[in-house]
Design a protein around this motif. Structure first.
Motif, PDB file in Angstrom:
ATOM      1  N   PRO A 167      12.748   5.949  -5.008  1.00  0.00           N
ATOM      2  CA  PRO A 167      12.313   6.245  -3.639  1.00  0.00           C
ATOM      3  C   PRO A 167      10.949   5.639  -3.354  1.00  0.00           C
ATOM      4  O   PRO A 167      10.068   5.626  -4.214  1.00  0.00           O
ATOM      5  CB  PRO A 167      12.242   7.779  -3.612  1.00  0.00           C
ATOM      6  N   ALA A 168      10.777   5.110  -2.171  1.00  0.00           N
ATOM      7  CA  ALA A 168       9.504   4.486  -1.803  1.00  0.00           C
ATOM      8  C   ALA A 168       9.020   5.076  -0.491  1.00  0.00           C
ATOM      9  O   ALA A 168       9.589   6.030   0.038  1.00  0.00           O
ATOM     10  CB  ALA A 168       9.680   2.974  -1.692  1.00  0.00           C
ATOM     11  N   GLY A 169       7.953   4.505   0.040  1.00  0.00           N
ATOM     12  CA  GLY A 169       7.432   4.970   1.304  1.00  0.00           C
ATOM     13  C   GLY A 169       8.249   4.463   2.477  1.00  0.00           C
ATOM     14  O   GLY A 169       9.177   3.659   2.325  1.00  0.00           O
ATOM     15  N   LEU A 170       7.912   4.942   3.647  1.00  0.00           N
ATOM     16  CA  LEU A 170       8.636   4.557   4.845  1.00  0.00           C
ATOM     17  C   LEU A 170       8.418   3.075   5.156  1.00  0.00           C
ATOM     18  O   LEU A 170       7.304   2.585   5.130  1.00  0.00           O
ATOM     19  CB  LEU A 170       8.159   5.419   6.026  1.00  0.00           C
ATOM     20  N   ASP A 171       9.504   2.363   5.434  1.00  0.00           N
ATOM     21  CA  ASP A 171       9.446   0.985   5.907  1.00  0.00           C
ATOM     22  C   ASP A 171      10.252   0.939   7.202  1.00  0.00           C
ATOM     23  O   ASP A 171      11.482   0.939   7.185  1.00  0.00           O
ATOM     24  CB  ASP A 171      10.027   0.026   4.872  1.00  0.00           C
ATOM     25  N   ILE A 172       9.559   0.919   8.341  1.00  0.00           N
ATOM     26  CA  ILE A 172      10.204   1.102   9.632  1.00  0.00           C
ATOM     27  C   ILE A 172      11.167  -0.034   9.956  1.00  0.00           C
ATOM     28  O   ILE A 172      12.306   0.190  10.389  1.00  0.00           O
ATOM     29  CB  ILE A 172       9.144   1.247  10.742  1.00  0.00           C
ATOM     30  N   GLN A 173      10.738  -1.279   9.755  1.00  0.00           N
ATOM     31  CA  GLN A 173      11.600  -2.411  10.091  1.00  0.00           C
ATOM     32  C   GLN A 173      12.850  -2.442   9.216  1.00  0.00           C
ATOM     33  O   GLN A 173      13.963  -2.643   9.710  1.00  0.00           O
ATOM     34  CB  GLN A 173      10.817  -3.719   9.944  1.00  0.00           C
ATOM     35  N   GLY A 185       5.470  -1.240   8.918  1.00  0.00           N
ATOM     36  CA  GLY A 185       6.320  -2.255   9.531  1.00  0.00           C
ATOM     37  C   GLY A 185       6.684  -2.010  10.967  1.00  0.00           C
ATOM     38  O   GLY A 185       7.534  -2.722  11.512  1.00  0.00           O
ATOM     39  N   GLY A 186       6.087  -1.031  11.620  1.00  0.00           N
ATOM     40  CA  GLY A 186       6.356  -0.798  13.032  1.00  0.00           C
ATOM     41  C   GLY A 186       5.810  -1.922  13.892  1.00  0.00           C
ATOM     42  O   GLY A 186       4.784  -2.523  13.565  1.00  0.00           O
TER      43      GLY A 186
END
Length: 457
Positions: free
Chosen positions: A74-80, A291-292
């Motif tokens: 599991p990693a952090g949020l990557d929006i794109q 990545g937003g």
């Protein structure tokens, strides 16, 4: 089995993309089961555990079962990356693309989308540093120090991460860099409150998000993945504390004794415009670093402001900080469910950005660091942090539950009108529509869906 080889590969790529871009275990499981049923696989089992994704298919007595195990961290949020994956899933479920075309799209995403440029990453972390310094009441000169230190920490962390060093060393390097850069800045500007610069520059790496995700997985019944996320939070904080401790030891050899390296925080926040501005910068910075782009940034920044403003308003009405946190989380959690479909992001992803200004990661870090240096009240701070984490998780999950149940009721009525005589299930729906995939499900952990001949049960 050969007929479904592409489907199995598509399942593995979707699962990998979702987990690595910050999706919850429930969301990942639900999405993979939706894809399986849409592809005609009605006996698939999906299991998300600590670092593993297991996909099994028991096809019947005359065919051998199929099981594949994937190592996924599991990693952090990557929006794109998350948005593109959700879009690919939606197109598959609505029969716009095949599994083979979905595989091609996901492989392109994995090779390009989640590699954010250092420029965008540094910009996001810089805004994060300034924002957190405003939330905890920093002066403009301290905020400048937080910005500079955040940029340097981002560079070091990215370099160590590029070298594929273990997570503990990446966080230790970030902590050491934060202390040294804050110390040098304080010597050049005569600022004594080094602690605010250090904790602000490390805000992006603190354990609040991982702790929140662990608490939420526990509340919804995903205990193994919750344990994995909890271990991730512990390792993250331990690495930061190690790096900061070494940095403090080195810095004290060269600086005066009046520099404040450790400053305990509590749950109280002064009601002023600074926390509102800080919340906007924190959410905006985090969204950029994840990545937003374009209009997503404005909406996500607005959700962070709304969460902080709601918390401050409720606190001003006389409720305790913990009760205000839970109530604000409930309201914002419900709103995130409503925003999920127009933003093409799951409600958990939006909540991660919205709640960041309220996450107690700084308190977890300061509590552990203070305990190591025998600072009075450190254990109390750590206890407060755990309580706030629970309040955020319970409140946010309750808000999601209430609003999603309302929306499921509307979908059930729509389904019965369109398909009279068929059984409706929110775990898996006969209409393979992506709007049902993006809504959260709070049933007990489910693994597979079996057909009853007239729908799904």
């Amino acid at each position: 089995m050969t007929h479904y080889v592409e489907t199995y590969k598509f399942l593995s790529l979707v699962g990998d993309s979702l987990i690595r871009s910050g999706a919850s275990s429930a969301s990942t499981t639900k999405t993979l089961l939706g894809i399986s049923t849409a592809a005609g696989l009605t006996s698939v089992t999906v299991s998300v555990t600590m670092g593993q994704l297991i996909i099994s298919d028991s096809r019947g007595e005359n065919q051998l079962p199929y099981t594949e195990i994937f190592e996924v961290t599991p990693a952090g949020l990557d929006i794109q990356w998350r948005s593109k994956t959700e879009d690919t899933v939606q197109r598959f479920l609505t029969h716009q693309i095949s599994a083979a075309e979905g595989i091609e799209l996901l492989e392109q995403e994995q090779s390009s989308l989640h590699s954010l440029s250092w420029t965008w990453s540094m910009l996001g972390f810089g805004l994060l540093g300034i924002g957190f310094s405003q939330i905890i009441g920093a002066t403009w000169i301290t905020a400048l120090g937080a910005l500079i230190s955040s940029l340097l920490v981002s560079l070091v962390y990215s370099w160590v991460n590029f070298a594929r060093a273990p997570g503990l060393f990446r966080f230790a390097g970030a902590g050491f860099t934060a202390v040294l850069s804050a110390t040098v800045f304080s010597m050049l500007t005569a600022t004594t409150d080094v602690a605010i610069i250090v904790v602000s520059s490390l805000a992006a790496y603190l354990a609040g998000i991982a702790a929140y995700a662990a608490a939420q997985d526990s509340i919804t019944g995903w205990y193994l993945s919750a344990l994995g996320r909890l271990m991730d939070a512990i390792i993250c904080t331990a690495g930061l504390v190690t790096g900061v401790s070494v940095g403090i030891g080195v810095s004290r050899l060269f600086v005066p004794d009046n520099l404040i390296f450790i400053k305990l925080l509590d749950a109280e926040t002064e009601v002023s415009t600074d926390p509102i501005v800080g919340a906007a910068l924190v959410s905006l910075g985090f969204a950029i670093s994840c990545g937003g782009r374009k209009w997503q940034l404005l909406v996500l920044a607005a959700t962070g402001v709304a969460a902080q403003a709601t918390y401050l308003l409720i606190t001003n009405l006389g409720l305790s900080p913990h009760a205000a946190t839970a109530l604000a989380a409930l309201i914002v959690g419900g709103a995130c469910v409503l925003l999920a479909k127009p933003m093409k992001l799951t409600s958990n992803a939006i909540m991660t950005v919205s709640f960041l200004p309220l996450f107690p990661g700084m308190m977890i870090y300061q509590g552990m660091l203070g305990t190591l240096f025998s600072v009075e009240g450190a254990l109390g701070t750590l206890g407060q942090a755990l309580l706030i984490t629970y309040c955020l998780s319970a409140g946010g999950t309750a808000g999601q539950y209430l609003v999603s149940e309302m929306m499921w009721a509307l979908r059930r009525a729509q389904f019965k009108h369109s398909h009279p005589g068929q059984t409706y299930s929110k775990v898996m729906v006969d209409e393979y529509n992506a709007q049902d995939i993006i809504l959260p499900v709070f049933s007990k952990p489910f693994s597979k869906v079996e057909s009853d001949g007239g729908g799904q049960r």
